[in-house]
Design a protein around this motif. Structure first.
Motif: not given
Length: 278
Positions: A12-27
């Motif tokens: 399935g799919v999850v996301g990189t948690p750092g994106a909560v505070t760092d938009l550029g790290s969201g994958f």
């Protein structure tokens, strides 16, 4: 036609948690061992793989190791899938930095297609201006992907700015990006995949196939649901499409390996050529 399979069928799919505070790290990321997934796709008989850009992050400094594993299993990287918000003008600088990184990963992995999904929906709903903002942003990302040798396309998706047919029309009126026609998402969003493919035939850049249970909106292996896949395939052929067909089966609760094989058998029993074409 060549047939590929999306790695998110296993995990399935999850996301990189750092994106909560760092938009550029969201994958986007599919959990699990990428090497095992590569082997499973090859064992099912496919010749291509698509995966999320976040699953390439561990190979950022050693992309050759990933490419070698793909080729050792007789596969090609048909596509890399990514996503974003698009509608928040103040955030686009950070989003572009993330997309630039994603594009570098996809190009280094030897991907052919660069699939972009998403487009945020505000808590108050979709606004007409959001489509203009998103469309211009998608054009920018598409230009950068093309410059890197990739074929960019936009993937309408449930829960995104472009879910229903009128949403898709509003976005595509504001952008020149190609269409990745995911037939099950289009149908689940209330659209007719045949009509959408016909309407945007000159922009059809990539195809995602999966079947659908109309009552539950559950995604199913090809031939196991309610979609008229024969009509869909005929429309794809009529559009002059001659590229990868990628099966994507995220969220399926059955046997993933068996589902992959079942969908490939379905495809192998179909005709993907137009007898009227020389």
């Amino acid at each position: 036609m060549k047939f590929a399979y999306e790695a998110n069928a296993w995990g399935g799919v999850v996301g990189t948690p750092g994106a909560v505070t760092d938009l550029g790290s969201g994958f986007y990321v599919t959990p699990g061992d990428v090497h095992q997934t590569i082997e499973a796709i090859a064992a099912a008989g496919y010749t291509g793989i698509e995966l999320f850009d976040g699953n390439l992050l561990p190979f950022e400094e050693s992309i050759g190791n990933f490419v070698s594993a793909v080729h050792a299993n007789g596969l090609e990287v048909a596509g890399v899938y990514t996503g974003g918000h698009f509608i928040y003008a103040d955030a686009q600088e950070d989003e572009l930095a993330r997309f630039d990184r994603s594009i570098r990963l996809a190009a280094s992995a030897g991907a052919r297609h660069y699939v972009i999904g998403g487009g945020a929906v505000r808590s108050t709903g979709r606004r007409a201006q959001d489509y203009e903002t998103a469309g211009a942003f998608l054009d920018t990302v598409a230009e950068r992907a093309q410059a890197a040798g990739l074929i960019p396309s936009y993937h309408p998706h449930l829960g995104s700015i472009a879910q229903a047919p009128d949403h898709i029309d509003a976005l595509f009126a504001a952008t020149s990006i190609g269409l990745c026609a995911d037939v099950a998402h289009i149908a689940a969003g209330g659209g007719d995949p045949v009509a959408v493919i016909r309407k945007y035939a000159d922009r059809l850049a990539y195809v995602h196939l999966k079947d659908l249970n109309h009552q539950t909106n559950a995604f199913l292996p090809l031939g196991a649901g309610d979609l008229d896949l024969n009509a869909i395939i005929s429309e794809v052929v009529d559009a002059g499409y001659q590229d990868w067909i990628t099966v994507e089966l995220d969220g399926y609760e059955g046997d993933e390996d068996e589902a992959a094989k079942r969908s490939l058998t379905f495809l192998q029993n179909k005709t993907f050529t137009d007898p009227a074409r020389p």
